[in-house]
Design a protein around this motif. Sequence first.
Motif, PDB file in Angstrom:
ATOM      1  N   ASP A 170      46.422  45.286  18.050  1.00 32.36           N
ATOM      2  CA  ASP A 170      46.833  44.321  17.037  1.00 32.36           C
ATOM      3  C   ASP A 170      47.883  43.354  17.564  1.00 32.36           C
ATOM      4  N   ALA A 171      48.750  43.852  18.478  1.00 38.72           N
ATOM      5  CA  ALA A 171      49.840  43.023  18.993  1.00 38.72           C
ATOM      6  C   ALA A 171      49.433  42.203  20.217  1.00 38.72           C
ATOM      7  N   ALA A 172      48.213  42.425  20.727  1.00 33.29           N
ATOM      8  CA  ALA A 172      47.793  41.764  21.961  1.00 33.29           C
ATOM      9  C   ALA A 172      47.444  40.292  21.773  1.00 33.29           C
ATOM     10  N   GLY A 173      47.186  39.889  20.534  1.00 38.11           N
ATOM     11  CA  GLY A 173      46.859  38.494  20.274  1.00 38.11           C
ATOM     12  C   GLY A 173      45.583  38.041  20.965  1.00 38.11           C
ATOM     13  N   CYS A 174      44.551  38.850  20.895  1.00 36.95           N
ATOM     14  CA  CYS A 174      43.299  38.537  21.599  1.00 36.95           C
ATOM     15  C   CYS A 174      42.333  37.725  20.735  1.00 36.95           C
ATOM     16  N   ASP A 175      41.638  36.811  21.385  1.00 35.06           N
ATOM     17  CA  ASP A 175      40.529  36.122  20.743  1.00 35.06           C
ATOM     18  C   ASP A 175      39.318  37.056  20.750  1.00 35.06           C
ATOM     19  N   GLY A 176      38.294  36.665  20.011  1.00 35.92           N
ATOM     20  CA  GLY A 176      37.047  37.411  20.084  1.00 35.92           C
ATOM     21  C   GLY A 176      36.390  37.205  21.434  1.00 35.92           C
ATOM     22  N   VAL A 177      35.483  38.084  21.785  1.00 30.41           N
ATOM     23  CA  VAL A 177      34.782  37.978  23.068  1.00 30.41           C
ATOM     24  C   VAL A 177      33.871  36.757  23.051  1.00 30.41           C
ATOM     25  N   LYS A 178      34.012  35.928  24.076  1.00 31.65           N
ATOM     26  CA  LYS A 178      33.187  34.731  24.222  1.00 31.65           C
ATOM     27  C   LYS A 178      32.043  35.035  25.181  1.00 31.65           C
ATOM     28  N   SER A 179      30.817  34.692  24.805  1.00 32.77           N
ATOM     29  CA  SER A 179      29.644  34.968  25.632  1.00 32.77           C
ATOM     30  C   SER A 179      28.844  33.691  25.840  1.00 32.77           C
ATOM     31  N   GLU A 180      28.425  33.478  27.081  1.00 37.45           N
ATOM     32  CA  GLU A 180      27.567  32.313  27.361  1.00 37.45           C
ATOM     33  C   GLU A 180      26.545  32.677  28.422  1.00 37.45           C
ATOM     34  N   ASP A 181      25.437  31.960  28.430  1.00 34.95           N
ATOM     35  CA  ASP A 181      24.382  32.219  29.414  1.00 34.95           C
ATOM     36  C   ASP A 181      24.942  32.083  30.822  1.00 34.95           C
ATOM     37  N   ALA A 182      24.610  33.061  31.648  1.00 31.30           N
ATOM     38  CA  ALA A 182      25.131  33.083  33.013  1.00 31.30           C
ATOM     39  C   ALA A 182      24.103  32.566  34.011  1.00 31.30           C
ATOM     40  N   THR A 183      24.595  31.860  34.998  1.00 28.17           N
ATOM     41  CA  THR A 183      23.759  31.379  36.092  1.00 28.17           C
ATOM     42  C   THR A 183      24.455  31.712  37.413  1.00 28.17           C
ATOM     43  N   GLY A 184      23.715  31.629  38.492  1.00 26.64           N
ATOM     44  CA  GLY A 184      24.321  31.808  39.811  1.00 26.64           C
ATOM     45  C   GLY A 184      24.031  33.130  40.474  1.00 26.64           C
ATOM     46  N   SER A 185      23.311  34.023  39.826  1.00 24.31           N
ATOM     47  CA  SER A 185      23.020  35.310  40.439  1.00 24.31           C
ATOM     48  C   SER A 185      22.161  35.123  41.684  1.00 24.31           C
ATOM     49  N   GLY A 186      22.625  35.679  42.783  1.00 23.09           N
ATOM     50  CA  GLY A 186      21.888  35.553  44.043  1.00 23.09           C
ATOM     51  C   GLY A 186      22.048  34.213  44.729  1.00 23.09           C
ATOM     52  N   GLU A 187      22.826  33.313  44.136  1.00 20.69           N
ATOM     53  CA  GLU A 187      23.032  31.986  44.737  1.00 20.69           C
ATOM     54  C   GLU A 187      24.310  32.000  45.579  1.00 20.69           C
ATOM     55  N   HIS A 188      24.120  32.051  46.880  1.00 28.77           N
ATOM     56  CA  HIS A 188      25.248  32.171  47.793  1.00 28.77           C
ATOM     57  C   HIS A 188      25.579  30.836  48.471  1.00 28.77           C
ATOM     58  N   ILE A 189      26.840  30.539  48.505  1.00 26.95           N
ATOM     59  CA  ILE A 189      27.364  29.376  49.215  1.00 26.95           C
ATOM     60  C   ILE A 189      28.241  29.912  50.346  1.00 26.95           C
ATOM     61  N   ASN A 190      27.938  29.537  51.553  1.00 31.58           N
ATOM     62  CA  ASN A 190      28.654  30.098  52.686  1.00 31.58           C
ATOM     63  C   ASN A 190      30.142  29.740  52.677  1.00 31.58           C
ATOM     64  N   ALA A 191      30.956  30.736  53.007  1.00 32.50           N
ATOM     65  CA  ALA A 191      32.398  30.517  53.156  1.00 32.50           C
ATOM     66  C   ALA A 191      32.641  29.618  54.367  1.00 32.50           C
ATOM     67  N   PRO A 192      33.676  28.797  54.364  1.00 30.78           N
ATOM     68  CA  PRO A 192      34.761  28.757  53.370  1.00 30.78           C
ATOM     69  C   PRO A 192      34.612  27.628  52.342  1.00 30.78           C
ATOM     70  N   THR A 193      33.376  27.224  52.071  1.00 30.75           N
ATOM     71  CA  THR A 193      33.165  26.152  51.100  1.00 30.75           C
ATOM     72  C   THR A 193      33.696  26.541  49.728  1.00 30.75           C
ATOM     73  N   LYS A 194      34.595  25.739  49.186  1.00 30.60           N
ATOM     74  CA  LYS A 194      35.152  26.032  47.863  1.00 30.60           C
ATOM     75  C   LYS A 194      34.124  25.711  46.785  1.00 30.60           C
ATOM     76  N   ILE A 195      34.059  26.574  45.793  1.00 30.16           N
ATOM     77  CA  ILE A 195      33.111  26.394  44.701  1.00 30.16           C
ATOM     78  C   ILE A 195      33.884  26.065  43.427  1.00 30.16           C
ATOM     79  N   PRO A 196      33.623  24.925  42.814  1.00 27.49           N
ATOM     80  CA  PRO A 196      34.329  24.585  41.564  1.00 27.49           C
ATOM     81  C   PRO A 196      33.730  25.355  40.389  1.00 27.49           C
ATOM     82  N   TYR A 197      34.571  26.018  39.640  1.00 31.36           N
ATOM     83  CA  TYR A 197      34.119  26.750  38.459  1.00 31.36           C
ATOM     84  C   TYR A 197      34.621  26.024  37.215  1.00 31.36           C
ATOM     85  N   THR A 198      33.752  25.932  36.225  1.00 31.58           N
ATOM     86  CA  THR A 198      34.085  25.159  35.023  1.00 31.58           C
ATOM     87  C   THR A 198      34.944  25.966  34.052  1.00 31.58           C
TER      88      THR A 198
END
Length: 241
Positions: free
Chosen positions: A75-103
């Motif tokens: 009750d004191a943690a001040g948490c929002d409800g769990v947010k869920s969205e469709d996930a993408t990127g499984s198995g999609e690898h970008i070689n290091a050290p290329t930085k990947i921007p996450y939204t």
Amino acid sequence: MAKKNERENQRRAVAEQLRKQQQRKERQRSMLILGVCIAIVVGLLAAALIPYIKNQRAEAKAEGTPVAELGVSEDAAGCDGVKSEDATGSGEHINAPTKIPYTQAPPAFGKHWPNYLQGSELRSFYTEQDRPEIERLVHSLEHGHTIIWYDETVKPGSTAYKDIQAIAKKYDPETDKVMAAPWNKSDGGSFPSGKHVALTHWTGPEDQKGVTQYCEAPSGAVVSSFVKEYPPSNAPEPGAP
């Protein structure tokens, strides 16, 4: 002659008395200096040991405390409800050290580096100094890990910092697949206003979702519920480290 010898004896007696007085003063001064030095050393040791002892006692207490009782209450943690969205990127690898921007700050899914964390690299709690790259942590999400992220306001030594450490250490990073890691604004944005802790998990392998829950403060009860709802087996690649 007798008078001369008497005067000489008196002179020697006076000299001997003065010498003894001087030695006594020197011993007293030496003891005083030694006492001051001992007091300083004891003070320095106490200053170093008292926080250490308190920290050890706190850790020992935390070890015997159920995870649901660590940190603040749900009750004191001040948490929002769990947010869920469709996930993408499984198995999609970008070689290091290329930085990947996450939204999303922090990410719950996405493209990632192929060199996933394993063995001694997997830890229950990461600091600013030893945290792996975000791209590797996202790969761990794909493998079924839940990450407890904490932002820059959670300073080392603070109550929130210690609570997150204690909560994370209740889980084995290899079998329970729960870890805590810091998140900086420079990693890709800030948490929502007033939120300083975030839980993320990548579900799967079917109907993959990225789930996130933001909280104001760390709560073992919230983490426990989240981990039960999203276990390691609920992931795109649950059999990987």
